[in-house]
Write a protein that holds these residues in place. Structure first.
Motif, PDB file in Angstrom:
ATOM      1  N   SER A  65       0.916  -1.323  -0.019  1.00 47.89           N
ATOM      2  CA  SER A  65      -0.062   0.029   0.085  1.00 47.89           C
ATOM      3  C   SER A  65       0.880   1.184   0.048  1.00 47.89           C
ATOM      4  O   SER A  65       0.552   2.281  -0.687  1.00 47.89           O
ATOM      5  CB  SER A  65      -0.929  -0.072   1.219  1.00 47.89           C
ATOM      6  N   GLY A 100      -3.249  -2.918   6.603  1.00 44.21           N
ATOM      7  CA  GLY A 100      -4.692  -3.472   6.950  1.00 44.21           C
ATOM      8  C   GLY A 100      -4.313  -4.912   7.633  1.00 44.21           C
ATOM      9  O   GLY A 100      -5.254  -5.024   8.401  1.00 44.21           O
ATOM     10  N   ASP A 128      -6.039  -1.498  -5.069  1.00 44.35           N
ATOM     11  CA  ASP A 128      -5.306  -2.078  -3.473  1.00 44.35           C
ATOM     12  C   ASP A 128      -6.398  -3.055  -2.696  1.00 44.35           C
ATOM     13  O   ASP A 128      -7.610  -2.628  -2.345  1.00 44.35           O
ATOM     14  CB  ASP A 128      -5.016  -0.955  -2.649  1.00 44.35           C
ATOM     15  N   GLU A 129      -6.240  -4.392  -2.918  1.00 50.08           N
ATOM     16  CA  GLU A 129      -7.065  -5.233  -2.264  1.00 50.08           C
ATOM     17  C   GLU A 129      -8.549  -5.132  -2.884  1.00 50.08           C
ATOM     18  O   GLU A 129      -9.507  -4.968  -2.055  1.00 50.08           O
ATOM     19  CB  GLU A 129      -6.860  -5.399  -0.852  1.00 50.08           C
TER      20      GLU A 129
END
Ligand code: ATP
Ligand code: MG
Lengths: 300, 495
Positions: free
Chosen positions: B44, B397, B164-165
């Motif tokens: 990230s 995260g 991102d994810e």
């Protein structure tokens, strides 16, 4: 009856201005508790401006500037320094009351309390249209600022739904982070919205002092800022909805004037409470049904 | 094909933490690069540097032949980079169209609604997004909302998309659709950086992968001919996909029992769970998982029915009292319900038990013991942060999720309700969490494991129930599972 409705429209005019301003502020995410103070400063500036320059146009401009200055204080404290909306708004209301009262004393100097007496703004019937029966009296025989209030409604409704600026404004009240991600500056938008709110609310003050009374007296807005706040909530943050609510309050007050002139033996104080009682009733009925802007009152 | 993006020797340090430690990353036009790596490895951060959200300490970026430095998101967007955040940047109260027009110069100062709606239609059809411009965002499922972000990126002519994810909170069908959309974008010549912890997705859609480890990047490798376990090894240096063996436990007492439990959008449900048992709850997201988790944990009231924990009726108990009698809850929503992001790791770890030892002595919080306990939990659960005082919100995260897991498992609960507990965890950490949950089971606890990851459910559950429209469509023992049957139940043919 038609006279009564026309009177209701005129009485509602200051409320409509203040409510329109309040919509700008609340849609951008700042509670418009300071409307009362903005109106009061506007009312004062309108009288002083007109008296000082002899021009009513200048007085009206001064009213907008006065309201905007009160709003600027709120904008800086709440948006820039993230203070609580409610407390700041109430503080500015009290401050505005003290400040205008004090300034009136200063200006009067040693000659006792100043008494500025201006002729209230005259009726300005629209040529031709005002001759139409019923509609003419109802809609086209008003003093100038009342027309301006209607134009304000049209304009604000257009800006909110049809322009990029309106979209950004509403988005800032819903989710400022997303506004930032979209490349705009939510803090700037909120500041501008609150200041614009002050300008418009200031015009509402001018209606009271210049158009309805012709002078300034201490605390002359008498809670109309709060009534406007109630209207915009009842009107679901929508210009036409808010204006409709203002008209109901206007009608309540017009009714009260009627009662007094007929000499009906009800205490005038009781009757004067009517608009506020109506407001309370409607607010309780609506409860939380309407959706507040999601990020209102939340600092950036 | 031409190099679209070149990132060279990017470094970003947070105090002693080397989030990015000299990373190179190249993306060509028409290429999907998978960016993999354990939790906290710097993925990230690297993307935030690229998009101008955080400035790098050193390193250079060249995008479409032009140097990008000292930029902010605005300039990055202007240059043709779009970032699709995991938490969508949308206004829920507005329509798709309004969200697209927000802040977009081409929509005009006076909005050209008709024209833009037309273009939304066009792009939506071309990419198979299936978006109605006039639908309100709040009424759309998460997968659709994500497509609005993609739509925005494409309409603004983004040449490079960062995701991102993007799949961690999508239902399986939605994931499949997203991957299809990404392939279409690739064939239009756009470059994509795709961050995920789910290896099958990488094999499905990526052309090449870059693996980050502790802030350093592996050389870019093609995914052709690579298997899932090879990928996992690249990431964590070992194979993590082996199935769990559940040892049989008999004659355990009944620990959790629900009778006709009913709530808004839920039930009536009957449920019986013994100690040493894991009940896996499968199903497509939005079929009552959230309601079930919150009703069991006491965050939303049950309308009727009973709920017993070790024989005590807890259906009227507040969540605090349920916690005291032995219930633990891992909510799926880590940013709001599970963690207080502005508080430190240590404070978050003691959140549920702040009135008890070791956190509290004689009614006063014991700072020393709290930090000591936090340090030991951080070591046990591999929570990577500077210290126990670090704010939870600044963690990666996956590391945030580990705080929740450590807190709830450490309480040694009688009953654990876990809702998507492995959300955002890398394969190694996922494996670790599953192992810990199985260990809790072996110690005699009863576990309700709610997840949309069927694979995880199959790996650890003793019994599997499928939730559909708020009710159990079916319930089977692990030995008797047939995937086709589960699929049928999940598709919700309950009438
Ligand atoms: N704002 C911050 N302040 C301090 N440390 C930070 C900050 N942001 C990230 N870090 C640290 O930098 C490291 C890399 O974090 P990053 O978010 O890039 O990881 P990630 O690869 O995205 O992990 P995940 O898969 O868990 O999302 C972590 O150790 C994290 O704690
Ligand atoms: Mg991350």
């Amino acid at each position: 009856m038609i006279d009564f409705l026309a009177a209701a429209i005129r009485i509602a005019t200051p409320l409509i201005f203040a409510a329109l301003g309040g919509i700008l502020s609340e849609r951008a995410g700042v509670f418009a508790v300071g409307l009362e103070g903005m109106m009061l400063l506007g009312a004062w500036a309108a009288v002083i401006g007109t008296w000082g320059t002899g021009s009513e146009m200048a007085g009206i401009a001064a009213a907008a500037a006065g309201g905007a200055i009160a709003a600027l204080a709120i904008a800086i404290v709440t948006v820039r320094y993230r203070a609580d909306n409610m407390v700041t708004g109430l503080t500015v209301n009290i401050l505005a009351l003290g400040l205008t009262t004090y300034l009136m004393r200063i200006l009067s100097g040693s000659n006792g309390p100043v008494s500025v007496h201006l002729d209230p703004l005259p009726m300005m019937p629209v040529p031709g249209l005002s001759q139409i029966p019923v509609v003419g009296t109802l809609l086209f025989s008003h003093p100038p600022l009342t027309y301006l209030a209607v134009i304000g409604c049209v304009l604000l409704a257009f800006v909110l739904t049809r322009t990029q600026a309106g979209l950004l404004l509403c988005a800032t009240g819903e989710n400022p982070e997303a506004v930032f991600a979209a490349g705009a500056d939510p803090m700037r938008i909120r500041m501008l919205a609150v200041i614009a709110c002050g300008g418009v609310a200031g015009l509402g003050g001018a209606v009271i002092s210049l158009q309805q009374v012709g002078t300034f007296t201490d605390g002359m807005t008498g809670g109309r800022g709060y009534l406007a706040l109630a209207s915009l909530i009842v009107g679901r943050w929508n210009p036409w909805g808010a204006a409709a609510a203002c008209l109901v309050f206007g009608a309540a007050e017009a009714f009260e004037l009627r009662l007094q002139s007929y000499g009906i033996p009800v205490s005038s104080y009781i009757v004067q409470m009517a608009p506020y009682l109506i407001a309370l009733g409607v607010l309780a009925l609506l409860g939380r049904t309407g959706k507040l802007p999601a990020a209102i009152g939340k600092p950036l | 094909m031409a190099a679209l993006l070149e990132m060279r020797a990017i470094a970003k340090y947070y105090g002693p933490v080397r989030a990015n430690d000299g990373i190179d990353l190249d993306v060509r036009a028409g290429e999907i690069v998978g960016l993999l790596g354990e939790n906290g490895s710097g993925k990230s951060t690297l993307m935030k540097v690229l998009f101008g959200i955080v400035p790098p300490d050193s390193g250079g970026i060249v995008f479409r032949g032009r140097e990008l430095s000292g930029h902010r998101p605005r300039e990055a967007m202007g240059a043709g980079i779009a970032m699709i955040h995991q938490h969508f940047m949308l206004i829920d109260a507005m329509t798709v169209l309004e969200n697209v027009m927000l802040g977009w110069a081409e929509a005009g100062k006076v909005l050209r609604r008709g024209l833009i709606a037309q273009r939304v239609h066009e792009v939506s059809r071309r990419l198979g997004l299936d978006l109605d411009p006039h639908a309100r965002v709040a009424d759309l499922p998460l997968g659709r909302r994500q497509r609005i972000e993609i739509l925005k990126a494409v309409l603004r002519n983004a040449e490079l998309l960062i995701l991102d994810e993007p799949t961690s909170n999508l239902a399986p069908g939605e994931v499949h659709d997203l991957l299809t959309i990404l392939s279409r974008l690739r064939s239009e010549g756009r470059g994509i950086v795709f961050i995920t912890h789910k290896l099958p997705e990488v094999l499905d859609v990526c052309d090449s992968v870059v693996v980050l480890r502790a802030g350093k990047a592996s050389p870019k490798a093609s995914v052709v001919g690579v298997s899932k376990s090879q990928l996992a090894e690249m990431m964590v240096g070992r194979d993590v996909a082996a199935p769990h063996i559940l040892k049989k436990i008999d004659n355990q007492p009944l620990r959790l029992e629900a009778r006709a439990l009913t709530g808004a959008g839920l039930g009536p449900l009957d449920l019986e769970l013994r100690g040493g048992e894991i009940l896996g709850i499968a199903g497509v997201d939005g079929n009552g998982q959230f309601e079930l988790a919150e009703t069991l944990s006491g965050l939303r009231p049950a309308v009727s029915g009973s709920l017993r924990l070790d024989g005590r009726d807890i259906v009227r108990m507040s969540s605090a009292r349920r916690t005291r009698v032995g219930l633990a809850y891992m909510p799926a929503d880590r940013s709001a319900t599970a963690l207080v992001k502005s508080m430190s790791i240590a404070e978050n770890l003691m959140l549920r038990d702040s009135r008890r030892r070791p956190y509290c002595r004689n009614g006063l919080l014991d700072q020393g013991a709290t930090v000591e306990k936090a340090n030991s939990l951080m070591a046990q659960f591999d929570i990577r942060a500077r210290s126990a005082d670090t704010k939870a919100g600044s963690l990666s995260g996956g590391n945030q999720q580990k705080i929740v897991i450590a807190r709830e498992l450490d309480r040694a609960p009688a009953v654990l309700v876990a809702h998507q507990p492995t959300w955002g965890l890398d394969p190694g950490a996922t494996r670790f969490v599953l192992e810990r949950i199985v260990a809790l089971r072996d110690g005699g606890a009863a576990i309700v494991y709610i997840s949309s990851e069927l694979e995880e459910i199959l790996a650890i559950s003793d019994r599997i129930a499928v939730l559909s429209a708020g009710r159990f469509a079916g319930l089977v023992k692990r030995e008797a599972v047939e995937k086709a049957q589960l699929g049928l139940w999940m598709s919700g043919r309950t009438a």
